[in-house]
Design a protein around this motif. Structure first.
Motif, PDB file in Angstrom:
ATOM      1  N   TRP A 104      -3.640   3.334   3.397  1.00 39.18           N
ATOM      2  CA  TRP A 104      -2.668   4.029   3.161  1.00 39.18           C
ATOM      3  C   TRP A 104      -1.578   4.479   4.962  1.00 39.18           C
ATOM      4  O   TRP A 104      -0.844   4.703   4.901  1.00 39.18           O
ATOM      5  CB  TRP A 104      -3.051   5.556   2.442  1.00 39.18           C
ATOM      6  CG  TRP A 104      -2.277   6.230   2.278  1.00 39.18           C
ATOM      7  CD1 TRP A 104      -1.282   6.670   1.353  1.00 39.18           C
ATOM      8  CD2 TRP A 104      -2.374   7.687   3.123  1.00 39.18           C
ATOM      9  NE1 TRP A 104      -0.845   8.130   1.624  1.00 39.18           N
ATOM     10  CE2 TRP A 104      -1.438   8.548   2.582  1.00 39.18           C
ATOM     11  CE3 TRP A 104      -3.239   8.502   4.264  1.00 39.18           C
ATOM     12  CZ2 TRP A 104      -0.899   9.852   2.952  1.00 39.18           C
ATOM     13  CZ3 TRP A 104      -2.933   9.575   4.831  1.00 39.18           C
ATOM     14  CH2 TRP A 104      -2.019  10.240   4.015  1.00 39.18           C
TER      15      TRP A 104
ATOM     16  N   TYR B 179      -0.490  10.058  -2.107  1.00 38.07           N
ATOM     17  CA  TYR B 179      -1.750  10.910  -1.321  1.00 38.07           C
ATOM     18  C   TYR B 179      -1.967  12.299  -2.699  1.00 38.07           C
ATOM     19  O   TYR B 179      -3.283  12.271  -2.006  1.00 38.07           O
ATOM     20  CB  TYR B 179      -0.494  11.636  -0.360  1.00 38.07           C
ATOM     21  CG  TYR B 179      -0.754  13.086   0.571  1.00 38.07           C
ATOM     22  CD1 TYR B 179      -1.565  12.761   1.160  1.00 38.07           C
ATOM     23  CD2 TYR B 179      -0.306  13.844  -0.105  1.00 38.07           C
ATOM     24  CE1 TYR B 179      -2.057  14.177   1.498  1.00 38.07           C
ATOM     25  CE2 TYR B 179      -0.388  15.457   0.109  1.00 38.07           C
ATOM     26  CZ  TYR B 179      -1.810  14.961   0.845  1.00 38.07           C
ATOM     27  OH  TYR B 179      -1.803  16.538   1.410  1.00 38.07           O
TER      28      TYR B 179
ATOM     29  N   HIS C 111       0.890  -1.258   0.194  1.00 42.65           N
ATOM     30  CA  HIS C 111       0.142  -0.165   0.244  1.00 42.65           C
ATOM     31  C   HIS C 111       0.638   1.651   0.100  1.00 42.65           C
ATOM     32  O   HIS C 111       0.459   2.092  -0.064  1.00 42.65           O
ATOM     33  CB  HIS C 111      -1.313  -0.010   0.988  1.00 42.65           C
ATOM     34  CG  HIS C 111      -2.148  -0.792   0.906  1.00 42.65           C
ATOM     35  ND1 HIS C 111      -2.136  -2.035   2.091  1.00 42.65           N
ATOM     36  CD2 HIS C 111      -2.950  -1.237  -0.201  1.00 42.65           C
ATOM     37  CE1 HIS C 111      -2.697  -2.991   1.195  1.00 42.65           C
ATOM     38  NE2 HIS C 111      -3.676  -2.651   0.195  1.00 42.65           N
TER      39      HIS C 111
ATOM     40  N   ILE D  48      -0.325   4.106  -2.644  1.00 43.58           N
ATOM     41  CA  ILE D  48      -1.041   4.656  -2.748  1.00 43.58           C
ATOM     42  C   ILE D  48      -1.237   6.129  -2.858  1.00 43.58           C
ATOM     43  O   ILE D  48      -0.007   6.816  -1.644  1.00 43.58           O
ATOM     44  CB  ILE D  48      -1.940   4.092  -1.361  1.00 43.58           C
ATOM     45  CG1 ILE D  48      -2.704   2.207  -1.406  1.00 43.58           C
ATOM     46  CG2 ILE D  48      -3.433   5.546  -2.410  1.00 43.58           C
ATOM     47  CD1 ILE D  48      -3.137   2.240  -0.744  1.00 43.58           C
TER      48      ILE D  48
ATOM     49  N   THR E 239      -8.878   2.144   0.765  1.00 42.15           N
ATOM     50  CA  THR E 239      -7.674   3.237   0.121  1.00 42.15           C
ATOM     51  C   THR E 239      -7.362   3.288   1.754  1.00 42.15           C
ATOM     52  O   THR E 239      -6.515   3.594   1.609  1.00 42.15           O
ATOM     53  CB  THR E 239      -8.130   3.489  -0.420  1.00 42.15           C
ATOM     54  OG1 THR E 239      -8.610   2.755  -1.511  1.00 42.15           O
ATOM     55  CG2 THR E 239      -6.737   3.916  -1.061  1.00 42.15           C
TER      56      THR E 239
ATOM     57  N   ILE F 227      -5.649  10.326  -1.786  1.00 44.37           N
ATOM     58  CA  ILE F 227      -5.911  10.600  -0.744  1.00 44.37           C
ATOM     59  C   ILE F 227      -6.219  12.158  -0.535  1.00 44.37           C
ATOM     60  O   ILE F 227      -7.324  12.390   0.247  1.00 44.37           O
ATOM     61  CB  ILE F 227      -4.682  10.748   0.280  1.00 44.37           C
ATOM     62  CG1 ILE F 227      -4.632   9.141   0.352  1.00 44.37           C
ATOM     63  CG2 ILE F 227      -4.962  10.866   2.114  1.00 44.37           C
ATOM     64  CD1 ILE F 227      -5.182   7.818   0.660  1.00 44.37           C
TER      65      ILE F 227
END
Ligand code: HEC
Length: 646
Positions: free
Chosen positions: A281, A204, A199, A202, A277, A208
């Motif tokens: 993260w 940002y 992960h 993932i 997710t 995110i």
């Protein structure tokens, strides 16, 4: 195979099975909804001697075969306070199929639906059929493995020789140490596709930050109600473990409707993939990765009047909010300055200090309320404000009429935030040039006779309103106080069919909110709207002022209310020929909380004592058709006669 080899093999298997949760790791708090849509939070059970979770999966023979034993253990130990849950983390199962499996196999234990698989992952779950025993004193897993040694694949011993689960519970209840913390479980392997994925990748910047910007920044920004600003990666990384906690416990974003029931405007719940997710993260260490920081320029300004220049702005008197403590709801009123009646087509509430205004309701009354009118009184309700839901635009064909004179009235909920604040909230109104064809109405389904038993963790009360003509429902607003636990609105059709319109599995007094349907709902004539409110008067409820008290109706937060507000219009009521009769509606409202069994017959035994005394002497004359109960028309006729005789 030799016995020694077998033992070794089972040790190896057992240790891989618990790899992600070593036996001494603390189980973090979480909350999930079960197969019936009910809310369960792990740490709510903090005073239980033990919490047992069996991993369930539809169609798993080991689970089905073990059910009778699991229920027997539940029956033996729940009187001693042990709590029993099941957990379903299966990719292939969902709430409906789990409810069907529960029905078919007589599962009367909450099955927590772990849609995002996060709870199963973090508990190190590998197979269905496994049981976990959590000791709330340490929040550690006291035992994980099979319930006993009776079941293996395609073989069942007539009776178990070892009862691992029962032994563990006995030990915990007696304060002894548990023999073995884990054993190799049998059952169906669960597919956790995200478990071993990296992960770190993932993003940002691309994933995110935009997710936070859409769902969290509206409150978590400079001047907003969120206590900290999501203004940079640095801030988010610092709060990352707390983000994981509030998402896993469903505290944030503060949206309390069950996402499986209906669709509502301004819904900010995170989707299941987004939840996965975000938490993955955080668990990967909240990596920054490459790319710009979108949060650096997110949510810089608040717009006062997103709907444009208002026709009238009403300013509330300034209110001083102290730095700490609890502020009772405030009910300010402002004289209506208009010299003519107006049709309102839209409204906005702009809080003076967004950090302290938790919610606000606004309406109009024809007479200025007296000093001791503690409640918000609205002849014409206009708008409810919650952070992120500041405006209402009525449908093109309807509006609310505000006559001249009287006053605008408000209910203000302020929360101290650690510094003193002065709030001047403003209400903006937008008028229609022409009267709209239809009239928006606002009413309440309530029960002022409510009495909540002491120490009851799930006291349930209902009330309904029966619509005499066809109507269109626009919004629902559940309200209770600190003991409110859950609430729901159901539509009962004249043929008896029932449909759930709104479910709030975890009611939170702090977040008062109107749920506006994205698709307004037709209610046929004779349809009933049933409102159910559940109260937690136990010591486990952290907000409960006094579990030993029998709680009556009252406007203050230490008393309770069963109060479900709705916004609707009569389908065929036209603004040039209004027929709505508020007094008649109120009588139907009363009928709807007295007719407990909902059989459309109000028996003497259902009436509150004083009313019963009044009706008893001449009940037979009032009950014209002599069926032993008053139907709604007999009741309204009798009440109107009594009023005219006074
Ligand atoms: C409607 C406004 C609102 C939205 C939207 C919102 N928050 Fe919050 N948040 C608050 C408020 C207010 C608090 C303070 C605690 C409270 O009142 O419940 C808070 C508190 C927090 C906290 C600190 C918890 C604590 O100790 O109180 C975290 C972390 C958090 N929010 C994360 C999020 C995340 C992540 C999102 C989006 C997924 C989000 N919030 C969306 C209003 C909001």
């Amino acid at each position: 195979m030799t016995r020694a080899l077998l033992t070794m093999l089972s040790l190896v298997l057992a240790s891989t099975a618990i790899a992600s949760t070593p036996a001494d790791a603390r189980v973090d708090d979480f909350a999930l909804l079960d197969q019936r849509g009910e809310y369960h939070q792990l740490y709510y059970l903090k005073d239980a001697p033990a919490i047992v979770i069996m991993v369930q999966g539809n169609g798993c023979p080991i689970v089905r075969a073990g059910l009778a034993t699991f229920k027997a253990i539940r029956d033996a130990y729940s009187p001693r306070g042990v709590e029993f849950w099941m957990l379903n983390s299966n990719l292939q199962d969902d709430r409906d199929s789990i409810a069907a499996e529960a029905n078919a196999f007589g599962i009367d234990i909450p099955v927590l639906v772990d849609e995002a698989q996060l709870i199963g992952e973090s508990l190190g779950v590998v197979r269905t059929g496994e049981v976990l025993v959590i000791d709330p004193k340490t929040w550690q897993i006291a035992y994980r493995g099979p319930m006993n040694d009776q079941l293996t694949y395609e073989r069942t011993k007539p009776a178990p020789k070892a009862n691992y689960l029962a032994d563990t519970l006995d030990a915990l209840l007696d304060g002894r140490s548990v023999d073995a913390a884990s054993r190799d479980a049998v059952g169906c392997l669960i597919n956790f596709p995200e478990r071993n994925r990296d992960h770190q990748s993932i993003s940002y910047s691309e994933t995110i930050a935009p997710m936070l910007e859409a769902n969290c920044v509206p409150c978590h920004r400079e001047g907003g109600i969120g206590p900290w600003t999501m203004s940079s990666y640095r801030m988010v990384r610092g709060f990352a473990p707390m983000i994981r906690e509030v998402v896993r416990t469903k505290r944030m974003p503060p949206w309390h409707a069950d996402p499986h029931v209906g669709t509502f405007e301004g819904d900010r719940t995170l989707s299941t993939p987004d939840i996965q997710t975000l938490v993955h993260w955080v668990e990967a260490g909240a990596p920054r990765g490459a790319g710009p920081d979108p949060l650096a320029d997110a949510g810089r300004t608040f717009e006062d009047w997103p709907l444009g220049e208002p026709d009238l702005v009403v300013s509330l008197p300034a209110f001083e909010v102290p730095a700490s403590g609890v502020v009772d709801y405030q009910y300010p009123a402002v004289t209506n300055p208009l010299d003519r009646g107006v049709w309102v087509r839209a409204a906005t509430i702009a809080p003076g200090d967004r950090a302290v205004v938790h919610h606000a309701l606004a309406g109009a009354v024809t007479e200025l309320p007296g000093e001791d009118d503690l409640d918000a009184v609205f002849d014409n309700y206009l708008i409810g404000y919650a952070p992120g839901a500041e405006s209402i635009v009525y449908p093109d064909d309807s509006g609310v009429f505000v006559p001249k004179g009287g006053a605008f009235t408000f209910q203000m909920h302020y929360t101290p935030v650690g510094r003193p604040a002065t709030d001047v909230t403003r209400l903006a109104l937008y008028f229609a040039d022409q009267p709209p064809p239809h009239i928006m109405r606002h009413h309440v389904v309530l029960d002022p006779t409510i009495h909540i038993a002491p120490n009851d963790p799930a006291y349930t009360d209902t009330a309904y309103i029966e619509f005499e003509r066809a109507a269109i429902l626009y919004s629902m607003f559940p309200h209770a106080h600190y003991r409110g636990r859950s609430a729901k609105f159901e539509l009962i059709y004249p043929d008896g069919r029932k449909e759930l319109l709104l479910s709030v599995p975890k009611y939170d007094f702090n977040w008062q909110r109107e749920y506006r349907l994205t698709q307004p709902r037709s209610i046929p004539a004779g349809g009933r709207l049933l409102y159910t409110s559940v109260y937690d008067n136990s010591a486990r409820n952290p907000g409960n002022p006094d579990p030993a008290r029998e709680v009556p109706w009252g406007l203050q937060s230490w008393d309770e209310m069963l109060y479900g507000a709705i916004m609707f219009r009569w389908q065929d009521e036209r603004s040039d020929a209004p027929f709505h009769d508020p007094r008649r509606f109120e009588l139907r409202q009363m009928y709807g909380f007295m007719d407990r069994d909902m059989n459309g017959k109000l028996e003497l035994s259902e009436m509150p004592p004083r009313m019963r005394q009044g009706f008893e002497p001449h009940f037979d004359t009032v009950d014209r058709n002599g069926d032993g109960g008053l139907d709604i028309d007999e009741y309204i006729g009798a009440m109107r006669q009594r009023v005219s005789q006074r």
